[in-house]
Design a protein around this motif. Sequence first.
Motif, PDB file in Angstrom:
ATOM      1  N   GLU A  36       0.824  -1.210   0.000  1.00  0.00           N
ATOM      2  CA  GLU A  36       0.000   0.000   0.000  1.00  0.00           C
ATOM      3  C   GLU A  36       0.860   1.262   0.000  1.00  0.00           C
ATOM      4  N   PHE A  44      -1.193   1.616  -8.844  1.00  0.00           N
ATOM      5  CA  PHE A  44      -1.453   0.508  -9.759  1.00  0.00           C
ATOM      6  C   PHE A  44      -2.021   1.052 -11.061  1.00  0.00           C
ATOM      7  N   ASN A 116       1.561  -7.288  -8.603  1.00  0.00           N
ATOM      8  CA  ASN A 116       0.335  -7.453  -9.370  1.00  0.00           C
ATOM      9  C   ASN A 116      -0.876  -7.422  -8.435  1.00  0.00           C
ATOM     10  N   ARG A 117      -1.934  -6.754  -8.857  1.00  0.00           N
ATOM     11  CA  ARG A 117      -3.186  -6.775  -8.116  1.00  0.00           C
ATOM     12  C   ARG A 117      -4.276  -7.348  -9.020  1.00  0.00           C
ATOM     13  N   GLU A 119      -8.062  -8.271  -9.472  1.00  0.00           N
ATOM     14  CA  GLU A 119      -9.455  -8.158  -9.066  1.00  0.00           C
ATOM     15  C   GLU A 119     -10.211  -9.339  -9.675  1.00  0.00           C
ATOM     16  N   HIS A 198      -9.446  -9.107  -3.279  1.00  0.00           N
ATOM     17  CA  HIS A 198      -8.542  -9.143  -4.417  1.00  0.00           C
ATOM     18  C   HIS A 198      -7.360 -10.033  -4.049  1.00  0.00           C
ATOM     19  N   ARG A 199      -6.435 -10.167  -4.975  1.00  0.00           N
ATOM     20  CA  ARG A 199      -5.213 -10.943  -4.745  1.00  0.00           C
ATOM     21  C   ARG A 199      -4.020 -10.085  -5.118  1.00  0.00           C
ATOM     22  N   TYR A 200      -3.024 -10.071  -4.246  1.00  0.00           N
ATOM     23  CA  TYR A 200      -1.738  -9.480  -4.575  1.00  0.00           C
ATOM     24  C   TYR A 200      -0.750 -10.598  -4.910  1.00  0.00           C
TER      25      TYR A 200
END
Length: 209
Positions: A36, A44, A116-117, A119, A198-200
């Motif tokens: 963050e 991003f 990478n993020r 959604e 979400h996924r990081y």
Amino acid sequence: MTQPDLFGVPEFGREGVSLLRGFALTDAQELVAAIEAVARVAPFRHMTVPGGGRMSVGMTNAGIGWVADSKGYRYDHQDPLSGQPWPALPPVFTHLAERAAQAAGFGFTPDGCLINRYEPGAKMGLHQDINEGDYSAPIVSVSLGLPATFQFGGLKRSDPVEKITLHHGDVVVWGGPARKSFHGVLTLRAGHHVIGNHRYNLTFRKVLG
């Protein structure tokens, strides 16, 4: 901490690839805070590939950054949106990547991290990590947040692909004979997770040889 499972015990049978279940769990809160903080400086964005398509995964970088645009794929010390250097690698990033690589049998200090993020609905097609200058170094990939289906293939796009579900805190390390293997992520399904829906993915590389 338990010993890391190799992909071949019992999930995958590939030399040079290790799956470290839950390896990043103790650092997860600090890792998310660091992500963050990086994103406040270098937000991003959905990069454009040379053919003009827009990537479904949001991306930013720490250290030496990976960039995709109409000119191709490359690494750059500067964020093209701001013209300023990418944020430095947070110490928690570097320490985790070094420990994970060591647990998998590699010596490694990263100089870049692609963040990478994903959604729900985002995915990453099969690709190789081949823009780096040091193929003797492994790739260290950290999963945080929603679970995702990771695909791992061979040195040719047409090689058979094996699939595994990666959960919050899992780390995958690949190098040696598997260093240039094709890999990707299937479409992320909607869900709920304490860090957000979400996924990081943190992908650590050694860019400079």
